[in-house]
Each structure stands twice: as C-alpha cells, then as structure tokens.
Design a protein around this motif. Sequence first.
Motif, PDB file in Angstrom:
ATOM      1  N   GLN A  13       0.828  -1.209   0.000  1.00 57.04           N
ATOM      2  CA  GLN A  13       0.000   0.000   0.000  1.00 57.04           C
ATOM      3  C   GLN A  13       0.861   1.257   0.000  1.00 57.04           C
ATOM      4  O   GLN A  13       0.542   2.240  -0.661  1.00 57.04           O
ATOM      5  CB  GLN A  13      -0.963   0.015   1.204  1.00 57.04           C
ATOM      6  CG  GLN A  13      -1.998   1.113   1.119  1.00 57.04           C
ATOM      7  CD  GLN A  13      -2.811   1.061  -0.173  1.00 57.04           C
ATOM      8  OE1 GLN A  13      -3.350   0.018  -0.553  1.00 57.04           O
ATOM      9  NE2 GLN A  13      -2.917   2.192  -0.868  1.00 57.04           N
ATOM     10  N   GLU A  14       1.972   1.216   0.703  1.00 57.84           N
ATOM     11  CA  GLU A  14       2.886   2.366   0.714  1.00 57.84           C
ATOM     12  C   GLU A  14       3.477   2.591  -0.685  1.00 57.84           C
ATOM     13  O   GLU A  14       3.601   3.728  -1.138  1.00 57.84           O
ATOM     14  CB  GLU A  14       4.002   2.145   1.730  1.00 57.84           C
ATOM     15  CG  GLU A  14       4.894   3.339   1.898  1.00 57.84           C
ATOM     16  CD  GLU A  14       5.977   3.128   2.954  1.00 57.84           C
ATOM     17  OE1 GLU A  14       6.988   3.849   2.885  1.00 57.84           O
ATOM     18  OE2 GLU A  14       5.821   2.245   3.821  1.00 57.84           O
ATOM     19  N   LEU A  15       3.808   1.504  -1.365  1.00 59.38           N
ATOM     20  CA  LEU A  15       4.325   1.620  -2.734  1.00 59.38           C
ATOM     21  C   LEU A  15       3.274   2.225  -3.656  1.00 59.38           C
ATOM     22  O   LEU A  15       3.567   3.129  -4.437  1.00 59.38           O
ATOM     23  CB  LEU A  15       4.762   0.249  -3.254  1.00 59.38           C
ATOM     24  CG  LEU A  15       5.185   0.210  -4.727  1.00 59.38           C
ATOM     25  CD1 LEU A  15       6.398   1.113  -4.972  1.00 59.38           C
ATOM     26  CD2 LEU A  15       5.479  -1.223  -5.159  1.00 59.38           C
ATOM     27  N   LEU A  16       2.037   1.732  -3.553  1.00 57.04           N
ATOM     28  CA  LEU A  16       0.964   2.262  -4.390  1.00 57.04           C
ATOM     29  C   LEU A  16       0.722   3.748  -4.096  1.00 57.04           C
ATOM     30  O   LEU A  16       0.536   4.551  -5.016  1.00 57.04           O
ATOM     31  CB  LEU A  16      -0.320   1.450  -4.195  1.00 57.04           C
ATOM     32  CG  LEU A  16      -0.256  -0.018  -4.633  1.00 57.04           C
ATOM     33  CD1 LEU A  16      -1.554  -0.730  -4.294  1.00 57.04           C
ATOM     34  CD2 LEU A  16       0.079  -0.136  -6.101  1.00 57.04           C
ATOM     35  N   ASP A  17       0.749   4.113  -2.825  1.00 56.90           N
ATOM     36  CA  ASP A  17       0.574   5.522  -2.444  1.00 56.90           C
ATOM     37  C   ASP A  17       1.717   6.380  -2.982  1.00 56.90           C
ATOM     38  O   ASP A  17       1.495   7.500  -3.452  1.00 56.90           O
ATOM     39  CB  ASP A  17       0.486   5.666  -0.924  1.00 56.90           C
ATOM     40  CG  ASP A  17      -0.795   5.072  -0.352  1.00 56.90           C
ATOM     41  OD1 ASP A  17      -1.754   4.833  -1.126  1.00 56.90           O
ATOM     42  OD2 ASP A  17      -0.833   4.844   0.878  1.00 56.90           O
ATOM     43  N   THR A  18       2.921   5.848  -2.932  1.00 56.96           N
ATOM     44  CA  THR A  18       4.080   6.578  -3.446  1.00 56.96           C
ATOM     45  C   THR A  18       3.972   6.766  -4.950  1.00 56.96           C
ATOM     46  O   THR A  18       4.228   7.855  -5.474  1.00 56.96           O
ATOM     47  CB  THR A  18       5.387   5.833  -3.088  1.00 56.96           C
ATOM     48  OG1 THR A  18       5.484   5.735  -1.661  1.00 56.96           O
ATOM     49  CG2 THR A  18       6.601   6.553  -3.623  1.00 56.96           C
ATOM     50  N   LEU A  19       3.569   5.705  -5.663  1.00 57.04           N
ATOM     51  CA  LEU A  19       3.397   5.814  -7.116  1.00 57.04           C
ATOM     52  C   LEU A  19       2.287   6.807  -7.462  1.00 57.04           C
ATOM     53  O   LEU A  19       2.417   7.594  -8.408  1.00 57.04           O
ATOM     54  CB  LEU A  19       3.103   4.445  -7.720  1.00 57.04           C
ATOM     55  CG  LEU A  19       4.277   3.459  -7.730  1.00 57.04           C
ATOM     56  CD1 LEU A  19       3.800   2.072  -8.151  1.00 57.04           C
ATOM     57  CD2 LEU A  19       5.377   3.951  -8.646  1.00 57.04           C
ATOM     58  N   ASP A  20       1.208   6.799  -6.679  1.00 59.37           N
ATOM     59  CA  ASP A  20       0.128   7.765  -6.901  1.00 59.37           C
ATOM     60  C   ASP A  20       0.624   9.197  -6.682  1.00 59.37           C
ATOM     61  O   ASP A  20       0.302  10.102  -7.462  1.00 59.37           O
ATOM     62  CB  ASP A  20      -1.057   7.485  -5.969  1.00 59.37           C
ATOM     63  CG  ASP A  20      -1.838   6.233  -6.359  1.00 59.37           C
ATOM     64  OD1 ASP A  20      -1.713   5.787  -7.528  1.00 59.37           O
ATOM     65  OD2 ASP A  20      -2.562   5.694  -5.493  1.00 59.37           O
ATOM     66  N   ALA A  21       1.407   9.395  -5.622  1.00 58.44           N
ATOM     67  CA  ALA A  21       1.951  10.728  -5.342  1.00 58.44           C
ATOM     68  C   ALA A  21       2.897  11.174  -6.461  1.00 58.44           C
ATOM     69  O   ALA A  21       2.891  12.350  -6.854  1.00 58.44           O
ATOM     70  CB  ALA A  21       2.672  10.725  -3.991  1.00 58.44           C
ATOM     71  N   GLN A  22       3.695  10.238  -6.976  1.00 49.38           N
ATOM     72  CA  GLN A  22       4.586  10.564  -8.089  1.00 49.38           C
ATOM     73  C   GLN A  22       3.767  11.014  -9.300  1.00 49.38           C
ATOM     74  O   GLN A  22       4.076  12.022  -9.936  1.00 49.38           O
ATOM     75  CB  GLN A  22       5.437   9.352  -8.487  1.00 49.38           C
ATOM     76  CG  GLN A  22       6.485   8.925  -7.488  1.00 49.38           C
ATOM     77  CD  GLN A  22       7.639   9.884  -7.389  1.00 49.38           C
ATOM     78  OE1 GLN A  22       7.529  10.915  -6.753  1.00 49.38           O
ATOM     79  NE2 GLN A  22       8.754   9.545  -8.004  1.00 49.38           N
TER      80      GLN A  22
END
Length: 144
Positions: free
Chosen positions: A10-19
């Motif tokens: 979930q942290e990876l997905l959130d990071t990709l979304d923020a990017q």
Amino acid sequence: MMSMASMPMQELLDTLDAQCEDYQVMYREGLVQRDCLRDDDLKGLNATSRRIRMLMDRVRGRQVDMPADLAQLGRQLPEVGQRLECLRQTIQSVLDVRDETDGAARQLLDDTRRQLHQVGTGRRASRGYRRQSPPQAARFVDVR
C-alpha cells in the motif's frame, strides 16, 4: 532504491500515486511556463520554474525510497503496472511540453537576436547620416 520486501504494497501504491500527481502538476506548470515564454512574462516564468524545481525535488526524494525491482513488480502486479503506465504517460506528456517550451524559448531568443540586429543596423545608419557633410550652396542659380 530498496527491494519490495522493505516497502509495504500500500505504501508503494501511495508513493506511485503521489509521483503521478506531482508529474501531472508539473505538466500543468509546464503549460503555464510555455505560455509565459510566449507572452514574454518573466515574473511568471520565474515563478513556474521555481514550482517545477520544487516538484522535481519531491519526485526525486520519493524515487530514492522506491524498490529497485519496480519494473519487474509492474509486470507481476497489475496495480503497480497500472500506476507505472500512468507514470509513463504523464512523464511523456511532461517531456512533450518541455520540448514545446524549449521551442518557444528558442523562438524568443531568435526574435530577440533579430531585434538587436535591427537596432544595431539602425544605429550604424543614423551615425552615417550624422557624418555627412552639410549640403553645399547651389552653384547654378537660374535667376530670370
């Protein structure tokens, strides 16, 4: 970069979304920057350049925390793959706008060079007119 084991999904997905969000904002700022160049708005150009640099710093900061095997994860996990595709498309749009902005900057530079050349030509011509000797008195006068 780290491995997937050190970053929860979930942290990876959130990071990709923020990017992706930051790149989308960067795209919009790039459009504004291009228009500022075309309109010769230096204050606006400086402001957008500052905001783009801030966004790039945030993107780079997050990039360091992403897994090194991100491309492989994108092939294995559909959620990651979708976000990576969104990132690719958004980054390509940012690059396209950057190319347009570069073209606008080159056009502005060419226009400025042309104007400076015209000013220089005008100065040389006006100096040449000043150097001419005053008109001489008429030698032949037809008096009837």
